[in-house]
Design an enzyme around this catalytic site. Structure first.
Site, PDB file in Angstrom:
ATOM      1  CG  ASP A  67      -0.176  -0.371   2.593  1.00  0.00           C
ATOM      2  OD1 ASP A  67       1.505  -0.009   2.463  1.00  0.00           O
ATOM      3  OD2 ASP A  67      -0.805  -1.164   3.282  1.00  0.00           O
ATOM      4  CG  ASN A 132      -8.678  -1.018  12.083  1.00  0.00           C
ATOM      5  OD1 ASN A 132      -7.827  -1.841  11.728  1.00  0.00           O
ATOM      6  ND2 ASN A 132      -9.267  -0.387  11.654  1.00  0.00           N
ATOM      7  CG  HIS A 134      -5.664  -2.302   9.230  1.00  0.00           C
ATOM      8  ND1 HIS A 134      -5.710  -1.034   9.659  1.00  0.00           N
ATOM      9  CD2 HIS A 134      -4.266  -2.413   8.758  1.00  0.00           C
ATOM     10  CE1 HIS A 134      -4.737  -0.041   9.288  1.00  0.00           C
ATOM     11  NE2 HIS A 134      -3.616  -1.131   8.892  1.00  0.00           N
ATOM     12  CD  GLU A 139      -8.851   1.488   8.140  1.00  0.00           C
ATOM     13  OE1 GLU A 139      -8.469   0.201   8.805  1.00  0.00           O
ATOM     14  OE2 GLU A 139      -8.036   1.425   8.115  1.00  0.00           O
TER      15      GLU A 139
END
Ligand code: F6R
Length: 240
Positions: A67, A132, A134, A139
């Site tokens: 990313d 979280n 990811h 996400e």
């Protein structure tokens, strides 16, 4: 999933390096899927040390990063392009033309990255995990069928990453371009590393709960070759 729990960050980095070295030593032209963030820095330091001391070569390897932030020029000090050159590429002999990171903010940019990966098969994909759940910047709520796409970063992720931007969330980009979960799942092998107590909930959801888009990393239960390397703090909330 094969799960290793190591004492601390250094032991996790050493174990992750063993997995990486096994691949590169057996395949000179290995295709490496790489991640940024704090977690893989120790792995990358071990790769650099091994390259310098033992001559392990990456000259025939290709790399594809997960990313990149949208809106930061490549030479920005916090771009993932800069991160990878500073923390790994400058210390090994990988060729610049064999290094790939996604870049841009359009559908065409996403398609171009998928196209660049069309004729390769990633031998090992290194992953960290967000607090979280990811993976990449996929996400919670992201479909498992997505390929490379543009995402809006959650407040949680931007808060977590503010530490790289003078603690100021307003400086953290709001969007990123990321390999999708379907892209990640195509890798032959996945090497996920996680350390620290703030990852314990996400790690427990990834391993102990049924796969669900609530915890994107839980999709890895559906992959046939996953190695998870944790420190004791990150493993603290596992059932087993
Ligand atoms: C990085 C990436 C992210 C990180 C995750 C954990 O390329 O895709 O999913 O792996 O946010 O980051 P750290 O290691 O900084 O805790």
């Amino acid at each position: 999933m094969e799960i290793f729990v190591c004492k601390d960050y250094d032991a996790v980095s050493e174990k992750a390096f063993e997995v990486m070295k096994d691949i590169v030593a057996n395949k000179a032209d290995a295709v490496l899927g790489l991640a940024t963030g704090s977690t893989p820095i120790g792995l990358y330091q071990n790769m650099i040390k091994d390259h310098k001391e033992n001559g392990t070569s990456y000259a025939k390897c290709q790399s594809f990063n997960l990313d990149e932030y949208v809106g930061l020029p490549r030479d920005h000090r916090e771009s993932y392009y800069t991160f990878m050159h500073t923390n790994l590429f400058s210390g090994i002999d990988i060729k610049e033309e064999n290094v790939h990171l996604p870049y841009g903010d359009t559908k065409a940019d996403c398609e171009a990255y998928e196209k660049a990966m069309e004729h390769v098969h990633v031998d090992v994909q290194v992953l960290g995990i967000g607090a979280n759940g990811h993976i990449g910047f996929n996400e919670p709520g992201t479909s498992f069928d997505e390929e490379t796409h543009i995402v809006t970063l959650t407040e949680k992720t931007r808060q977590d990453n503010a530490r790289f931007f003078e603690g100021d969330i307003n400086q953290v980009p709001t969007h990123a371009i990321t390999m999708g979960i379907a892209t990640i799942m195509k890798a032959k092998k996945i090497l996920l590393i996680a350390t620290g107590a703030n990852k314990a909930d996400a790690v427990a959801a990834m391993i102990d709960q049924a796969p669900s888009t609530d915890c994107p990393a839980s999709v890895l239960q559906n992959h046939k070759d996953v190695v998870v390397i944790l420190d004791e703090e990150a493993a603290a909330k596992l059932n087993r």
